[in-house]
Design an enzyme around this catalytic site. Structure first.
Site, PDB file in Angstrom:
ATOM      1  N   GLU B  48      -1.508  17.256  -1.945  1.00 19.10           N
ATOM      2  CA  GLU B  48      -2.128  16.355  -2.668  1.00 19.10           C
ATOM      3  C   GLU B  48      -1.427  16.296  -4.000  1.00 19.10           C
ATOM      4  O   GLU B  48      -0.969  15.123  -4.597  1.00 19.10           O
ATOM      5  CB  GLU B  48      -3.610  16.349  -2.948  1.00 19.10           C
ATOM      6  CG  GLU B  48      -4.418  16.362  -1.538  1.00 19.10           C
ATOM      7  CD  GLU B  48      -4.385  15.038  -0.776  1.00 19.10           C
ATOM      8  OE1 GLU B  48      -3.685  14.022  -1.327  1.00 19.10           O
ATOM      9  OE2 GLU B  48      -4.874  15.110   0.350  1.00 19.10           O
ATOM     10  N   ASN B  52       1.109  13.365  -5.479  1.00 17.73           N
ATOM     11  CA  ASN B  52       1.153  12.356  -6.580  1.00 17.73           C
ATOM     12  C   ASN B  52       2.322  12.315  -7.627  1.00 17.73           C
ATOM     13  O   ASN B  52       2.645  11.543  -7.961  1.00 17.73           O
ATOM     14  CB  ASN B  52      -0.004  12.885  -7.316  1.00 17.73           C
ATOM     15  CG  ASN B  52      -1.340  12.393  -6.594  1.00 17.73           C
ATOM     16  OD1 ASN B  52      -1.168  11.521  -5.521  1.00 17.73           O
ATOM     17  ND2 ASN B  52      -2.629  13.078  -6.922  1.00 17.73           N
ATOM     18  N   ARG B 108      -3.401   3.348   1.050  1.00 20.60           N
ATOM     19  CA  ARG B 108      -3.625   4.662   0.343  1.00 20.60           C
ATOM     20  C   ARG B 108      -5.216   4.674   0.057  1.00 20.60           C
ATOM     21  O   ARG B 108      -5.821   3.869  -0.244  1.00 20.60           O
ATOM     22  CB  ARG B 108      -3.126   4.778  -1.266  1.00 20.60           C
ATOM     23  CG  ARG B 108      -1.535   4.819  -1.197  1.00 20.60           C
ATOM     24  CD  ARG B 108      -0.949   5.817  -1.930  1.00 20.60           C
ATOM     25  NE  ARG B 108       0.287   6.330  -1.473  1.00 20.60           N
ATOM     26  CZ  ARG B 108       0.813   7.314  -0.881  1.00 20.60           C
ATOM     27  NH1 ARG B 108      -0.403   8.369  -0.659  1.00 20.60           N
ATOM     28  NH2 ARG B 108       1.998   7.712  -0.335  1.00 20.60           N
TER      29      ARG B 108
HETATM   30  N1  LIG Z   1       0.865  13.179 -11.269  1.00 19.19           N
HETATM   31  C1  LIG Z   1       0.572  11.893 -11.519  1.00 19.19           C
HETATM   32  N2  LIG Z   1       1.320  11.126 -12.400  1.00 19.19           N
HETATM   33  C2  LIG Z   1       0.836   9.937 -12.638  1.00 19.19           C
HETATM   34  N3  LIG Z   1      -0.093   9.262 -12.062  1.00 19.19           N
HETATM   35  C3  LIG Z   1      -0.847   9.984 -11.233  1.00 19.19           C
HETATM   36  C4  LIG Z   1      -0.712  11.469 -10.782  1.00 19.19           C
HETATM   37  N4  LIG Z   1      -1.637  11.922 -10.097  1.00 19.19           N
HETATM   38  C5  LIG Z   1      -2.460  10.904  -9.717  1.00 19.19           C
HETATM   39  N5  LIG Z   1      -2.042   9.678 -10.419  1.00 19.19           N
HETATM   40  C6  LIG Z   1      -2.784   8.446 -10.441  1.00 19.19           C
HETATM   41  O1  LIG Z   1      -4.189   8.848 -10.125  1.00 19.19           O
HETATM   42  C7  LIG Z   1      -4.690   7.933  -8.924  1.00 19.19           C
HETATM   43  C8  LIG Z   1      -5.541   8.821  -7.996  1.00 19.19           C
HETATM   44  O2  LIG Z   1      -4.848   9.647  -7.361  1.00 19.19           O
HETATM   45  P1  LIG Z   1      -5.307  10.211  -5.972  1.00 19.19           P
HETATM   46  O3  LIG Z   1      -4.302  11.300  -5.316  1.00 19.19           O
HETATM   47  O4  LIG Z   1      -6.675  10.679  -6.162  1.00 19.19           O
HETATM   48  O5  LIG Z   1      -5.121   8.825  -4.824  1.00 19.19           O
HETATM   49  P2  LIG Z   1      -3.868   8.296  -4.554  1.00 19.19           P
HETATM   50  O6  LIG Z   1      -2.681   8.839  -4.656  1.00 19.19           O
HETATM   51  O7  LIG Z   1      -3.700   7.030  -5.249  1.00 19.19           O
HETATM   52  O8  LIG Z   1      -3.965   8.001  -3.192  1.00 19.19           O
HETATM   53  P3  LIG Z   1      -3.953   8.992  -1.806  1.00 19.19           P
HETATM   54  O9  LIG Z   1      -3.766  10.526  -2.275  1.00 19.19           O
HETATM   55  O10 LIG Z   1      -5.398   8.901  -1.173  1.00 19.19           O
HETATM   56  O11 LIG Z   1      -3.017   8.584  -0.948  1.00 19.19           O
HETATM   57  C9  LIG Z   1      -3.375   7.507  -8.331  1.00 19.19           C
HETATM   58  O12 LIG Z   1      -3.475   6.273  -7.786  1.00 19.19           O
HETATM   59  C10 LIG Z   1      -2.431   7.435  -9.748  1.00 19.19           C
HETATM   60  O13 LIG Z   1      -2.644   6.379 -10.432  1.00 19.19           O
HETATM   61 MG   LIG Z   2      -2.635  10.930  -4.085  1.00 24.19          MG
END
Ligand SMILES: Nc1ncnc2c1ncn2[C@@H]1O[C@H](COP(=O)(O)OP(=O)(O)OP(=O)(O)O)[C@@H](O)[C@H]1O
Ligand SMILES: [Mg+2]
Lengths: 100, 154
Positions: B48, B52, B108
Site C-alpha cells: 500500500e 502510493n 481506486r
Molecule cells: N506518498 C504519497 N504522496 C502523495 N499523496 C499521497 C501519498 N500517499 C497517499 N496519498 C494521497 O492520499 C490519498 C489516499 O491514499 P490511499 O492509499 O488511502 O487511497 P488511494 O491510493 O487513492 O486508493 P487505493 O490505495 O485504494 O488504490 C491518495 O489518493 C493520495 O491523494
Molecule cells: Mg493507495
C-alpha cells in the site's frame, strides 16, 4: 499474474492467479473485461484460490468491474486468503460481491 | 531509534519493483518468525505504502525518482519507514479517511491507508507539500509455540 476462466452451466468462474497489484492491475482489468463481455452467464465468480497477493489496488479492480457490470451480471468472490478476507471485510466489498 | 537488526533499501519508484520491495521486507521479517497471516499483513501494508509513492507522490514521472524503505527490529516489533520525495499530501487526515482518493474513483478504492492502519499496530504519516511523505508502521509479531518450544530446548 494470470487470469483464466471456466464456463459452467449457470456461471462463469474467473480464476485470478499470482499477484494482483498496481503493476498488474491494467492487465487484470483488460483480461477480466474481455471474459465478462464474452460471457452470457448472469453469475460471475472470482476464485482467488491461486491468488498469492492482492492489495487495495485489487479492491479497486473488483469494484471497477462491479460498476462496469451495472447489475447485468451478479458478482461473487471465493477462496480469499486470510489477509485478503480482512481487507474485503473492512472495505465493504462483500456487500456488493458476496463471498460464496 | 536503535535496532538490534536493520536494513535499508533505496530503489527506483517503478511499478515493476513493487513485488520485489514487499517480498524483501517480508523476507527480512521472517527473522521474527511471523505466522503466514502476519507475513501477508506485512506484505500488504508495505505494498500500500510503496504503491502510493509510485502512483501519487511521483505521479506521471518516471525514472530518476527513489523510494527509501527502512526496516528495523526491536524485541518482537518490526518498524518500517517508507519515504518518498514527491508531491506530498496537503491534508493528511483527509487523505487517511476510508474511501478518500484523489485518483480515479471508478478504479481506486481509497482504502490504502485504512488497510495499513488495520493490518499494522501503529501507523504515522507525516508529509510536506512538494517535499515528500514519510509513512511509519509498526507491527508486533506474536510469539509462536514454535519459538517457545525452541527456547525450552535450548
Ligand atoms: N506518498 C504519497 N504522496 C502523495 N499523496 C499521497 C501519498 N500517499 C497517499 N496519498 C494521497 O492520499 C490519498 C489516499 O491514499 P490511499 O492509499 O488511502 O487511497 P488511494 O491510493 O487513492 O486508493 P487505493 O490505495 O485504494 O488504490 C491518495 O489518493 C493520495 O491523494
Ligand atoms: Mg493507495
Amino acid at each position: 499474474m494470470e487470469v483464466i476462466s471456466k464456463q459452467e452451466s449457470d456461471k462463469t468462474i474467473i480464476y485470478l492467479m499470482g499477484e494482483l497489484d498496481n503493476h498488474n492491475a491494467d492487465y487484470a482489468r483488460t483480461k477480466i473485461d474481455d471474459i465478462m463481455a464474452q460471457s452470457l452467464k448472469r453469475i460471475v465468480v472470482f476464485d482467488l484460490k491461486l491468488l498469492s497477493f492482492m492489495d487495495s489496488t485489487g479492491i479497486g479492480v473488483l469494484i471497477g468491474r462491479y460498476k462496469k457490470a451495472k447489475g447485468k451480471q451478479q458478482l461473487f468472490v471465493k477462496n480469499p486468503s486470510r489477509t485478503v478476507d480482512k481487507i474485503f471485510l473492512m472495505s465493504g466489498l462483500y456487500d456488493i460481491m458476496p463471498k460464496v | 531509534m536503535k535496532y538490534s537488526n536493520e536494513m535499508t533499501l533505496t530503489i527506483s519508484a517503478l511499478s515493476q519493483n513493487e513485488s520485489f520491495i514487499r517480498s524483501s521486507v517480508a523476507s527480512f521479517s521472517v527473522l521474527l518468525n511471523p505466522s503466514i497471516e502476519e507475513i501477508g499483513d506485512i506484505k500488504t501494508a508495505v505494498s500500500e505504502a510503496i504503491t502510493n509513492c509510485i502512483v501519487h507522490a511521483y505521479k506521471g514521472r518516471n525514472g530518476a525518482d527513489r523510494i527509501t524503505v527502512k526496516v528495523g527490529i526491536t524485541d518482537r516489533t518490526l518498524v518500517i519507514d517508507i519515504i518518498d520525495y514527491g508531491s506530498g499530501i496537503d491534508d493528511v487526515s483527509l487523505a487517511m479517511q476510508p474511501f478518500f482518493t484523489s485518483g480515479n474513483t471508478e478504479e481506486r478504492s481509497g482504502m490504502g491507508f485504512t488497510v495499513m492502519q488495520a493490518l499494522m499496530d501503529e501507523l504515522k504519516v507525516t508529509s510536506k507539500p512538494n517535499k515528500g511523505t514519510h509513512v511509519l508502521m509498526k507491527k508486533h509479531i506474536q510469539q509462536t509455540n514454535n519459538d517457545i518450544d525452541e527456547g525450552a530446548d535450548a
